[in-house]
Design a protein around this motif. Structure first.
Motif, PDB file in Angstrom:
ATOM      1  N   GLU A  50     -41.655  82.477  28.532  1.00  0.00           N
ATOM      2  CA  GLU A  50     -41.021  83.314  29.548  1.00  0.00           C
ATOM      3  C   GLU A  50     -39.534  82.983  29.546  1.00  0.00           C
ATOM      4  N   ASN A  51     -38.686  84.027  29.512  1.00  0.00           N
ATOM      5  CA  ASN A  51     -37.254  83.770  29.500  1.00  0.00           C
ATOM      6  C   ASN A  51     -36.485  84.974  30.037  1.00  0.00           C
ATOM      7  N   TYR A  52     -35.348  84.695  30.632  1.00  0.00           N
ATOM      8  CA  TYR A  52     -34.487  85.743  31.180  1.00  0.00           C
ATOM      9  C   TYR A  52     -33.808  86.539  30.066  1.00  0.00           C
ATOM     10  N   ILE A  53     -33.261  85.842  29.067  1.00  0.00           N
ATOM     11  CA  ILE A  53     -32.561  86.507  27.961  1.00  0.00           C
ATOM     12  C   ILE A  53     -33.136  86.022  26.640  1.00  0.00           C
ATOM     13  N   ILE A  54     -33.576  86.968  25.830  1.00  0.00           N
ATOM     14  CA  ILE A  54     -33.979  86.718  24.441  1.00  0.00           C
ATOM     15  C   ILE A  54     -33.216  87.744  23.625  1.00  0.00           C
ATOM     16  N   GLN A  55     -32.278  87.287  22.827  1.00  0.00           N
ATOM     17  CA  GLN A  55     -31.452  88.213  22.051  1.00  0.00           C
ATOM     18  C   GLN A  55     -32.052  88.430  20.673  1.00  0.00           C
ATOM     19  N   ASP A  56     -31.761  89.581  20.083  1.00  0.00           N
ATOM     20  CA  ASP A  56     -32.256  89.872  18.727  1.00  0.00           C
ATOM     21  C   ASP A  56     -31.187  89.534  17.686  1.00  0.00           C
ATOM     22  N   ASP A  57     -30.672  88.314  17.801  1.00  0.00           N
ATOM     23  CA  ASP A  57     -29.693  87.788  16.854  1.00  0.00           C
ATOM     24  C   ASP A  57     -30.389  86.755  15.959  1.00  0.00           C
ATOM     25  N   VAL A  75     -53.385  82.356  17.013  1.00  0.00           N
ATOM     26  CA  VAL A  75     -52.959  81.789  18.293  1.00  0.00           C
ATOM     27  C   VAL A  75     -52.635  82.942  19.245  1.00  0.00           C
ATOM     28  N   ARG A  76     -53.060  82.831  20.485  1.00  0.00           N
ATOM     29  CA  ARG A  76     -52.715  83.856  21.487  1.00  0.00           C
ATOM     30  C   ARG A  76     -51.274  83.607  21.933  1.00  0.00           C
ATOM     31  N   VAL A  77     -50.382  84.528  21.594  1.00  0.00           N
ATOM     32  CA  VAL A  77     -48.958  84.393  21.901  1.00  0.00           C
ATOM     33  C   VAL A  77     -48.588  85.443  22.930  1.00  0.00           C
ATOM     34  N   ARG A  78     -48.045  84.968  24.053  1.00  0.00           N
ATOM     35  CA  ARG A  78     -47.622  85.856  25.137  1.00  0.00           C
ATOM     36  C   ARG A  78     -46.147  85.598  25.439  1.00  0.00           C
ATOM     37  N   VAL A  79     -45.346  86.664  25.424  1.00  0.00           N
ATOM     38  CA  VAL A  79     -43.910  86.564  25.696  1.00  0.00           C
ATOM     39  C   VAL A  79     -43.587  87.492  26.866  1.00  0.00           C
ATOM     40  N   LEU A  80     -42.986  86.931  27.907  1.00  0.00           N
ATOM     41  CA  LEU A  80     -42.536  87.700  29.062  1.00  0.00           C
ATOM     42  C   LEU A  80     -41.019  87.582  29.121  1.00  0.00           C
ATOM     43  N   TYR A  81     -40.334  88.706  29.097  1.00  0.00           N
ATOM     44  CA  TYR A  81     -38.867  88.711  29.151  1.00  0.00           C
ATOM     45  C   TYR A  81     -38.414  89.548  30.332  1.00  0.00           C
ATOM     46  N   ASP A  82     -37.242  89.241  30.853  1.00  0.00           N
ATOM     47  CA  ASP A  82     -36.692  90.022  31.941  1.00  0.00           C
ATOM     48  C   ASP A  82     -36.046  91.287  31.368  1.00  0.00           C
ATOM     49  N   ALA A  83     -36.460  92.448  31.875  1.00  0.00           N
ATOM     50  CA  ALA A  83     -35.958  93.716  31.339  1.00  0.00           C
ATOM     51  C   ALA A  83     -34.444  93.850  31.490  1.00  0.00           C
ATOM     52  N   PHE A  84     -33.894  93.376  32.595  1.00  0.00           N
ATOM     53  CA  PHE A  84     -32.446  93.468  32.787  1.00  0.00           C
ATOM     54  C   PHE A  84     -31.721  92.452  31.902  1.00  0.00           C
ATOM     55  N   GLY A  85     -32.197  91.213  31.884  1.00  0.00           N
ATOM     56  CA  GLY A  85     -31.560  90.173  31.068  1.00  0.00           C
ATOM     57  C   GLY A  85     -31.578  90.507  29.591  1.00  0.00           C
ATOM     58  N   CYS A  86     -32.587  91.253  29.147  1.00  0.00           N
ATOM     59  CA  CYS A  86     -32.721  91.607  27.730  1.00  0.00           C
ATOM     60  C   CYS A  86     -32.357  93.060  27.452  1.00  0.00           C
ATOM     61  N   ARG A  87     -31.559  93.662  28.316  1.00  0.00           N
ATOM     62  CA  ARG A  87     -31.230  95.080  28.157  1.00  0.00           C
ATOM     63  C   ARG A  87     -30.490  95.375  26.855  1.00  0.00           C
ATOM     64  N   SER A  88     -29.819  94.383  26.252  1.00  0.00           N
ATOM     65  CA  SER A  88     -29.131  94.641  24.981  1.00  0.00           C
ATOM     66  C   SER A  88     -30.001  94.301  23.768  1.00  0.00           C
ATOM     67  N   LEU A 126     -39.348  79.130  30.334  1.00  0.00           N
ATOM     68  CA  LEU A 126     -40.565  78.322  30.296  1.00  0.00           C
ATOM     69  C   LEU A 126     -41.315  78.547  28.994  1.00  0.00           C
ATOM     70  N   LEU A 127     -41.798  77.453  28.427  1.00  0.00           N
ATOM     71  CA  LEU A 127     -42.682  77.481  27.269  1.00  0.00           C
ATOM     72  C   LEU A 127     -43.856  76.568  27.587  1.00  0.00           C
ATOM     73  N   VAL A 128     -45.079  77.078  27.428  1.00  0.00           N
ATOM     74  CA  VAL A 128     -46.275  76.252  27.569  1.00  0.00           C
ATOM     75  C   VAL A 128     -47.105  76.452  26.311  1.00  0.00           C
ATOM     76  N   VAL A 129     -47.482  75.335  25.672  1.00  0.00           N
ATOM     77  CA  VAL A 129     -48.234  75.374  24.420  1.00  0.00           C
ATOM     78  C   VAL A 129     -49.580  74.691  24.612  1.00  0.00           C
ATOM     79  N   ASP A 130     -50.641  75.427  24.325  1.00  0.00           N
ATOM     80  CA  ASP A 130     -52.018  74.921  24.344  1.00  0.00           C
ATOM     81  C   ASP A 130     -52.424  74.305  25.677  1.00  0.00           C
ATOM     82  N   GLY A 131     -51.706  74.627  26.755  1.00  0.00           N
ATOM     83  CA  GLY A 131     -52.013  74.073  28.060  1.00  0.00           C
ATOM     84  C   GLY A 131     -51.783  72.581  28.152  1.00  0.00           C
ATOM     85  N   GLU A 132     -51.078  72.013  27.153  1.00  0.00           N
ATOM     86  CA  GLU A 132     -50.894  70.559  27.078  1.00  0.00           C
ATOM     87  C   GLU A 132     -49.446  70.109  27.149  1.00  0.00           C
TER      88      GLU A 132
END
Length: 172
Positions: A50-57, A75-88, A126-132
């Protein structure tokens, strides 16, 4: 008597400390980004990011590659990004991740939210891996935070912490 740190944490966040954890401080972004990528590469079951800004650089592409590789490995990979923070960040970046099986979702799409909700953003990192294992702090994902020594751009000084122990369940 309650420890002063516990009182301060409760006052600031409404949360109580969870004992029995190992916490490692990562004071700069280059070490934190490296550690995040290592944690992602070692995932066997789940990755929650989960992150506010993830850029495609270049830096964002390193993360996208790591997520895609783990998703292809089952592996089950889930990414949550903020739509406003990642608007570019391009729509193609998210579509490509989805094509590899990464569950990618925006937090509060800008045009789909009401006027009040549009101002409620997700600033978590936030990053959580394997619940550990987990990492949290203030670092966004992009070249701006990674720095580039070849052009004299230092990495950001932005605190992240790695957490192992019972607190990981609360973070997850």
């Amino acid at each position: 008597m309650t420890h002063p740190f516990s009182r301060a944490l409760d006052r600031a966040t409404g949360a109580r400390p969870i004992p029995g954890n190992i916490v490692r401080h990562l004071p700069d972004s280059s070490e934190a980004l490296k550690t995040m990528l290592e944690m992602i590469a070692s995932a066997q079951r789940t990755i929650h990011f989960e992150n506010y800004i993830i850029q495609d650089d270049r830096t964002g592409s390193r993360f996208a590659t790591a997520w895609a590789e783990r998703a292809r490995a089952g592996v089950r990979v889930r990414v949550l990004y903020d739509a406003f923070g990642c608007r570019s960040t391009s729509g193609g970046f998210w579509r490509e991740l989805r094509s590899y099986g990464v569950d990618v979702r925006p937090f509060r799409p800008i045009w789909g939210s009401g006027p009040i909700e549009a101002f409620s953003r997700d600033h978590r990192k936030l990053l959580v891996v394997d619940g550990e294992r987990a990492m949290t702090g203030g670092l966004c994902i992009g070249d701006e935070w990674a720095g580039d020594p070849s052009v004299g751009a230092p990495c950001w000084r932005d605190t992240m912490v790695v957490v192992c122990g019972p607190a990981v369940a609360a973070l997850e």
